[in-house]
Design a protein around this motif. Structure first.
Motif, mmCIF file in Angstrom:
data_model
loop_
_atom_site.group_PDB
_atom_site.id
_atom_site.type_symbol
_atom_site.label_atom_id
_atom_site.label_comp_id
_atom_site.label_asym_id
_atom_site.label_seq_id
_atom_site.Cartn_x
_atom_site.Cartn_y
_atom_site.Cartn_z
ATOM 1 N N GLY A 49 -7.106 97.570 12.358
ATOM 2 C CA GLY A 49 -6.331 98.514 11.613
ATOM 3 C C GLY A 49 -4.971 98.899 12.067
ATOM 4 O O GLY A 49 -4.114 99.658 11.304
ATOM 5 N N LEU A 50 -4.641 98.396 13.493
ATOM 6 C CA LEU A 50 -3.216 98.834 13.975
ATOM 7 C C LEU A 50 -2.446 97.736 13.632
ATOM 8 O O LEU A 50 -1.243 97.888 13.390
ATOM 9 N N ALA A 68 -0.878 95.804 11.159
ATOM 10 C CA ALA A 68 -1.023 95.982 9.608
ATOM 11 C C ALA A 68 -0.833 94.751 9.112
ATOM 12 O O ALA A 68 -1.318 94.260 8.004
ATOM 13 N N TYR A 124 -3.662 92.917 6.347
ATOM 14 C CA TYR A 124 -3.377 92.418 5.121
ATOM 15 C C TYR A 124 -4.122 91.336 4.800
ATOM 16 O O TYR A 124 -4.416 91.108 3.831
ATOM 17 N N PRO A 146 -6.737 104.558 7.414
ATOM 18 C CA PRO A 146 -5.553 104.368 7.838
ATOM 19 C C PRO A 146 -4.421 103.681 6.579
ATOM 20 O O PRO A 146 -5.145 102.996 5.863
ATOM 21 N N MET A 147 -3.245 103.802 6.737
ATOM 22 C CA MET A 147 -2.311 103.246 5.850
ATOM 23 C C MET A 147 -2.305 101.600 5.920
ATOM 24 O O MET A 147 -2.197 100.996 4.747
ATOM 25 N N SER A 148 -2.597 101.229 7.055
ATOM 26 C CA SER A 148 -2.577 99.756 7.026
ATOM 27 C C SER A 148 -4.024 99.248 6.154
ATOM 28 O O SER A 148 -3.774 97.905 5.984
ATOM 29 N N VAL A 193 -5.123 101.032 3.450
ATOM 30 C CA VAL A 193 -5.247 101.711 2.216
ATOM 31 C C VAL A 193 -4.001 100.850 1.490
ATOM 32 O O VAL A 193 -3.976 100.398 0.071
ATOM 33 N N LEU A 194 -2.870 100.539 2.045
ATOM 34 C CA LEU A 194 -1.680 99.814 1.286
ATOM 35 C C LEU A 194 -2.408 98.483 0.756
ATOM 36 O O LEU A 194 -2.037 98.186 -0.337
ATOM 37 N N PRO A 195 -2.987 97.370 1.519
ATOM 38 C CA PRO A 195 -3.514 96.158 1.009
ATOM 39 C C PRO A 195 -4.427 96.523 -0.079
ATOM 40 O O PRO A 195 -4.373 95.757 -1.211
ATOM 41 N N GLU A 223 -7.196 93.604 18.516
ATOM 42 C CA GLU A 223 -8.250 94.914 17.997
ATOM 43 C C GLU A 223 -9.853 94.401 17.566
ATOM 44 O O GLU A 223 -10.253 95.136 18.277
ATOM 45 N N ASP A 241 2.398 106.775 8.871
ATOM 46 C CA ASP A 241 1.373 107.289 7.859
ATOM 47 C C ASP A 241 2.397 108.314 6.858
ATOM 48 O O ASP A 241 3.144 108.638 7.371
ATOM 49 N N LYS A 265 -0.785 109.737 1.043
ATOM 50 C CA LYS A 265 -1.093 108.700 0.413
ATOM 51 C C LYS A 265 -0.606 108.645 -1.253
ATOM 52 O O LYS A 265 -0.678 107.761 -1.957
ATOM 53 N N LEU A 312 5.325 98.396 6.780
ATOM 54 C CA LEU A 312 4.399 99.341 7.360
ATOM 55 C C LEU A 312 4.607 99.050 8.801
ATOM 56 O O LEU A 312 4.275 98.028 9.216
ATOM 57 N N ASN A 355 3.188 100.476 12.349
ATOM 58 C CA ASN A 355 2.147 101.429 13.046
ATOM 59 C C ASN A 355 2.704 101.565 14.617
ATOM 60 O O ASN A 355 3.402 100.965 14.856
ATOM 61 N N THR A 397 1.192 102.268 17.251
ATOM 62 C CA THR A 397 0.355 101.740 18.312
ATOM 63 C C THR A 397 -0.200 100.539 17.942
ATOM 64 O O THR A 397 -0.757 100.244 16.982
ATOM 65 N N SER A 417 1.893 89.761 12.562
ATOM 66 C CA SER A 417 0.712 90.548 12.390
ATOM 67 C C SER A 417 0.879 91.943 12.790
ATOM 68 O O SER A 417 -0.029 92.727 12.298
ATOM 69 N N LYS A 418 1.727 92.293 13.353
ATOM 70 C CA LYS A 418 1.816 93.629 14.087
ATOM 71 C C LYS A 418 2.496 94.694 12.970
ATOM 72 O O LYS A 418 2.301 95.854 13.267
ATOM 73 N N ILE A 419 3.086 94.139 11.883
ATOM 74 C CA ILE A 419 3.769 94.835 11.204
ATOM 75 C C ILE A 419 3.272 94.249 9.687
ATOM 76 O O ILE A 419 3.296 93.125 9.557
ATOM 77 N N LEU A 420 3.419 95.210 8.664
ATOM 78 C CA LEU A 420 3.295 94.697 7.170
ATOM 79 C C LEU A 420 4.383 94.627 6.624
ATOM 80 O O LEU A 420 5.177 95.636 6.382
#
Lengths: 447, 398
Positions: free
Chosen positions: A395-396, A398, A402, A424-426, A428-430, B140, B327, B330, B349, B351, B353, B391-394
C-alpha cells in the motif's frame, strides 16, 4: 430506559452478560479479536451453569481518563476463566493488541478465593500477592447503574467485537473498530427473519454504548492526552466536528454526567427508531445514524459510527443501473478500516453478486481477518451465499501497488461486474485509472 | 540406550533472511519506526533420528523457522520486547569469543556450537544481494509475512492462502512481482510446516529496479511536446502547523517541480489546490516553488466551485501533470480524472512513508551482516530521485 440498579452511584457500567453456552463462544472470539488474532482458544462443549459478567466504565482519576474493567464469573470449565483474565492483562502490554493499556482490570471473580493449594486458584492468589492486583468482592459494585447487554447465543461474535472496540484506545484502529462494531450490530438485525425483542434490545444497547464511548469518552481522552490524535484521525475517520466536541467536553464540569446523559438519550432515541424496523439495510443504517445525530450536543456533517456506510450507499443508489451482478460476475473491492459485514453484504445483496475479490494492504491485516470471520458466520446462517477471495497488496509502495493491481485486473478482466475502491490513494488510483486503460466495462465507485 | 530410545537431532539451515524488520502495520501513517529488527530469520529443516534397542532406526523430518539475534553489545533488553510482542522463538547468540548461546530453542536439542556454526556458514553474500534487490521493489509484503508469524496458526494459514491467490494471478512477465510472492510463500510454508511450493526456489532472475528518475524521464518525454504544462499539486490536508510532515510535502513538491521544469521544454505553471482548511498549507507549498515560476493557489471550500476553477486551468494548457502528496479528497481526484478534456496527462503519487533498503556498500553490509529497512523521502533531491526505486512512487500516464 435501561434498568437501573438499586442506587445510582457515579456512572453507568456497560455490562456484558454471557451465560451457559454463550460464555464459551463469547470468550473465544473475544480472545482472537483482542489479541489481534495472535491467539486462538480452542475448547468445545457445554458450559451449563457458567456465567460471565463483565462490567466496563470510564473513570477519571486525577484528571486522567481510564476504563475500569470488572470481571465476575461463576461456574464454567476449570481454567477457562483464568485464561480469559490472564489474556486481558497480557493484552494491555502487548504491542500488537488493540486493547488500550488505560484499561484497568480491577476485580476477579465473585466467588471467594479459595485456599492456595487448590490448583486452579493458585495462580489468582499468587498474582494477587505478588503484583497486588486488587481482588474485591462483588457486593461492592452491586449498587451501581448498569447498562446491561445480554450476549445472545448464536450472535456472540458481535458482542465480542463490541467489547473489544470499547476496550480499544483512541488510536486510528480503535476508532475504526468501533465503526465496524456498530455496522455489524446493524447487520445483525438483517440476519434474522423474525426479530425478537431480545435481539433488538441487544443491538440498541450495544449502539448506545458505542455512541457514549465515541462522542464522550474518546473526545475526553483527546482533550487530556494531546498528541494522540491528529490529521489522520480527524480526516480519515469522518470525525467532522471533533474540535467542537473536544471544546464541549473540556467545558463540561462533570464528564461522567455527560457520559451517562448521552448513553441514556441515545438509548431512548435508538429504541424509538428501531420500534418499527425497515428490512432494507440502507434505510436501517440511515435511521440509526439520524437518531444518533439527534442526541448529540454538536452538529455533525457525517456521523462517526455509521456515516461512512451512509456515504457509500448513497453512491450505490446512483450506480445501480450500470451494475451487472449476474452469474459468473464478481465484485472487486478493497478492505478498509470501515469494511464491515453490513458494508459487504449490502454490496453483495443489492447487486446479486456471489463472488467477491477483496484487495487489502498490510495495514488492513486486522480488518481482513475480522471480515472473513464475520463472513464465515454469515455464510453459515445463509447457506454459503458469499464466496470471498482475499488478495494482499503493498500500500505504501505506490508503483508496486499499481503493477499488482494491473495483474489482478488483467486476470479477472471481464468477469468483474463492479469495482468499489476505497482505502489508500495508492490503491484507489490504479483501480480508477486502469479499468479504462484495459478496456474493462465494470463501473468504478469511490465511496 | 538401555531404556529403549536415543534421539539425536540434525538441523540444516535452508535459508537465512537478513535483517527482518517488523513495522507495526497499524501505525504506519502516524509512527513509521520499526518495533523490532532481528538479525536474521532462519528457515531450517530438522531431522530427528530415533534409535531404539527394539526397532529399526527411524528418521522424522520437519520444517521450522526462528529469528536470530546476534548480541553485539548490551542488547539483552530486546528479550523483553520479544516477550511483550509474543514473538516466535528467538535464538540469541553471544559470540564474544565463546560462541555461547544465551537462549536456546526449547524444542530442539542440538548443540549450541552447532547452531552458531551453521548460522555463520549461511551468512552469505547471495542472500543479502537477493533481498537487497527484492526489497527495493517492495518490503511491505515481506513485512506482512513477518507479522503473520506472530498470528495464531489458523489465521496464519489464511494469510498463506491469500498469498497463494496472488501467486495464481501473476503471469510470466511480472518476474519481480512473482519472485516476492514466491519467497513469502516459502517463508509461510516453513512457518506452517508445509511443503514449500514448487516455484519457491531461489532464482537469481530479478533485475535491479529502475529509479524514479528513469521512469519520470520516460513519462515526461512521452507527455511533453513543447506545449504549455500545468502542474496541479494536491497536498494532503494536515492540521499540525510547522510539522515535519508539512515540511516533507513542501520539499517533495518543490523538488519534483524543479526537476519537471528542468526536463520539459514548454512553459510550466504551477497550481497548488487547496480544499477546505488547507489554505495556509497550500501557500507554504507555493512559496517553496522556484521564484521564476508562474504559480498560484487555487482555494475554495465548495467542491463544485473548486472543480470549476481546476477545469478552467486545464483548458488553458496542453499538458497536465497531477501530483498528489499522500492523500486528497478522492471525490475531487475522481472528478478530475473523469474530466481531463482529452488532454495529455500524467499522475504522480508520492507517499510519505515507505520502506527502503539502506544504501550501504556491500562490504559493509557483509561486515554488519544485514540489510536495513528504513523510511525514505526524508531528503529528496535530483540525486535521490536517481537512487529511489520507481516502485516507491506512482508515475502513470493517463
Amino acid at each position: 430506559m435501561p434498568p437501573i440498579g438499586k442506587v445510582r452511584k457515579i456512572m453507568f457500567y456497560t455490562v456484558f452478560l454471557a451465560e451457559n453456552n454463550a460464555f464459551n463462544s463469547f470468550t473465544k472470539s473475544f480472545i482472537s479479536y483482542a489479541s489481534s488474532f495472535t491467539l486462538k482458544f480452542g475448547g468445545k462443549g457445554s458450559q451449563k451453569g457458567a456465567k460471565l459478567k463483565i462490567m466496563l466504565a470510564p473513570i477519571l482519576i486525577e484528571n486522567n481518563v481510564s476504563k475500569e474493567l470488572i470481571i465476575y464469573y461463576k461456574g464454567g470449565k476449570e481454567g477457562q476463566i483464568e485464561r480469559f483474565i490472564d489474556a486481558i492483562r497480557y493484552f494491555r502490554f502487548n504491542k500488537l493488541s488493540t486493547i488500550s493499556d488505560i484499561v484497568v482490570v480491577k476485580g476477579i471473580g465473585s466467588e471467594p478465593i479459595r485456599e492456595a493449594w487448590g490448583p486452579s486458584y493458585l495462580k489468582v492468589a499468587h498474582e494477587s500477592l505478588k503484583k497486588a492486583y486488587p481482588i474485591r468482592k462483588a457486593e461492592k459494585y452491586e449498587s451501581c447503574c448498569e447498562h446491561q447487554i445480554n450476549v445472545i447465543g448464536g450472535y456472540e461474535k458481535f458482542f465480542s467485537l463490541l467489547l473489544t472496540s470499547l476496550l480499544a484506545g483512541g488510536h486510528r484502529r480503535g476508532i475504526g473498530l468501533r465503526q465496524i462494531a456498530a455496522q455489524n450490530l446493524v447487520a445483525l438485525l438483517l440476519t434474522v427473519d423474525k426479530l425478537d425483542e431480545a435481539i433488538v434490545e441487544g443491538v440498541v444497547r450495544g449502539l448506545a454504548a458505542l455512541v457514549a464511548d465515541v462522542y464522550v469518552w474518546v473526545p475526553k481522552l483527546y482533550s487530556i492526552k494531546k498528541g494522540v490524535w491528529g490529521s489522520e484521525i480527524h480526516y480519515s475517520l469522518a470525525m467532522f466536528g471533533l474540535d467542537t466536541l473536544i471544546c464541549w467536553i473540556q467545558s463540561t464540569e462533570c464528564f461522567t454526567d455527560k457520559y451517562n446523559d448521552v448513553l441514556l438519550v441515545s438509548y431512548n432515541k435508538l429504541k424509538e427508531a428501531f420500534g418499527n424496523l425497515p428490512k432494507d439495510p440502507m434505510k436501517l443504517a440511515k435511521k440509526a445514524s439520524e437518531s444518533i445525530k439527534e442526541c448529540l450536543p454538536v452538529k455533525f456533517r457525517s456521523e462517526v459510527l455509521l456515516g461512512y456506510y451512509e456515504r457509500l450507499t448513497s453512491k450505490l443508489e446512483k450506480a445501480h443501473d450500470n451494475v451487472d451482478g449476474g452469474d459468473g460476475k464478481i465484485l472487486l473491492t478493497t478492505v478498509t478500516e470501515q469494511s464491515s459485514l453490513l458494508y459487504i453484504t449490502t454490496l453483495m445483496e443489492k447487486f446479486r453478486f456471489k463472488d467477491i475479490v477483496l484487495l487489502y494492504t498490510p495495514q488492513m491485516l486486522y480488518e481482513r481477518l475480522l471480515l472473513e470471520d464475520f463472513l464465515e458466520w454469515w455464510n453459515n446462517r445463509r447457506n454459503g451465499r458469499v464466496s470471498a477471495t482475499f488478495i494482499p497488496l503493498p500500500g505504501l509502495d505506490a508503483g508496486a501497488t499499481y503493477e499488482y493491481v494491473e495483474a489482478i485486473l488483467n486476470h479477472y478482466s471481464d468477469e468483474i461486474g463492479l469495482i468499489v475502491a476505497g482505502g489508500p490513494m495508492s490503491l484507489v488510483l490504479p483501480l480508477k485509472i486502469l479499468p479504462k486503460k484495459l478496456g474493462l466495462k465494470a463501473p468504478v465507485i469511490i465511496p | 540406550m538401555s531404556d529403549g530410545y536415543k534421539v539425536s537431532y540434525e538441523v540444516v539451515v535452508d535459508k537465512v533472511i537478513p535483517s527482518p524488520t517488523i513495522f507495526p502495520y497499524d501505525m504506519t501513517y502516524s509512527y513509521s519506526d520499526s518495533v523490532r529488527e532481528y538479525d536474521g530469520l532462519v528457515l531450517a529443516t530438522v531431522r530427528a533420528i530415533i534409535e531404539s534397542t527394539k526397532s529399526k532406526k527411524k528418521t522424522v523430518k520437519w520444517k521450522t523457522l526462528f529469528f536470530v539475534e546476534d548480541l553485539s553489545g548490551n542488547e539483552t533488553s530486546k528479550k523483553v520486547v520479544d516477550l511483550s510482542l509474543g514473538a516466535p522463538e528467538v535464538v540469541f547468540i553471544d559470540d564474544g569469543g565463546k560462541d555461547k548461546i544465551m537462549d536456546m530453542l526449547v524444542h530442539f536439542s542440538f548443540s549450541e556450537k552447532k547452531v552458531v556454526e551453521i548460522f555463520k556458514k549461511t551468512r552469505v553474500k547471495a542472500f543479502i544481494e537477493k533481498y537487497g534487490k527484492l526489497w527495493k521493489y517492495t518490503y511491505e509484503l515481506h513485512n506482512l509475512a513477518f507479522h503473520t508469524l506472530f498470528l495464531a496458526r489458523s489465521f496464519r494459514e489464511k494469510i498463506m492462502e491469500d498469498f497463494k491467490n496472488l501467486n495464481r494471478i501473476l503471469k510470466p512477465g511480472n518476474e519481480h512481482l512473482r519472485e516476492i510472492v514466491d519467497d513469502i510463500l516459502g517463508i509461510l510454508a516453513y512457518a506452517n510446516n508445509k511443503r514449500p511450493s514448487l516455484r519457491s526456489k531461489d532464482r537469481e532472475r530479478v533485475d535491479e529496479p529502475k529509479s524514479v528518475k528513469e521512469v519520470l524521464d520516460e513519462a515526461l518525454k512521452n507527455l511533453c511536446r513543447g506545449g504549455r504544462v500545468l502542474v496541479l499539486i494536491f497536498p494532503q490536508m494536515l492540521r499540525e502547523e510547522a510539522s515535519m510532515r508539512r515540511k516533507w510535502q513542501e520539499n517533495v513538491a518543490a523538488e519534483l517541480v524543479k526537476y519537471i521544469v528542468k526536463t520539459v521544454s514548454g512553459k510550466v505553471s504551477v497550481r497548488v489546490v487547496s480544499y477546505a482548511e488547507s489554505i495556509e498549507q497550500a501557500e507554504e507549498i507555493k512559496n517553496k516553488m522556484p521564484t521564476y515560476l508562474e504559480k498560484e493557489v487555487i482555494k475554495e471550500v465548495k467542491e463544485e466551485v473548486l472543480m470549476k476553477k481546476i477545469f478552467e486551468e486545464i483548458r488553458k494548457h496542453e499538458e497536465i501533470i497531477i501530483i498528489i502528496l499522500q492523500d486528497y479528497s478522492k471525490k475531487v481526484i475522481s472528478k478530475l480524472l473523469d474530466n481531463l478534456q482529452g488532454k495529455r496527462a500524467i499522475m504522480i503519487l508520492a507517499n510519505e512513508t515507505t520502506y527502503d533498503v539502506a544504501k550501504l556498500p556491500l562490504e559493509k553490509l557483509e561486515k554488519d551482516r544485514f540489510l536495513k529497512a528504513t523510511t525514505v523521502w526524508s531528503e529528496i533531491s535530483e540525486q535521490t530521485l536517481g537512487e529511489i526505486s520507481y516502485s516507491k512512487i506512482l508515475i502513470c500516464p493517463l
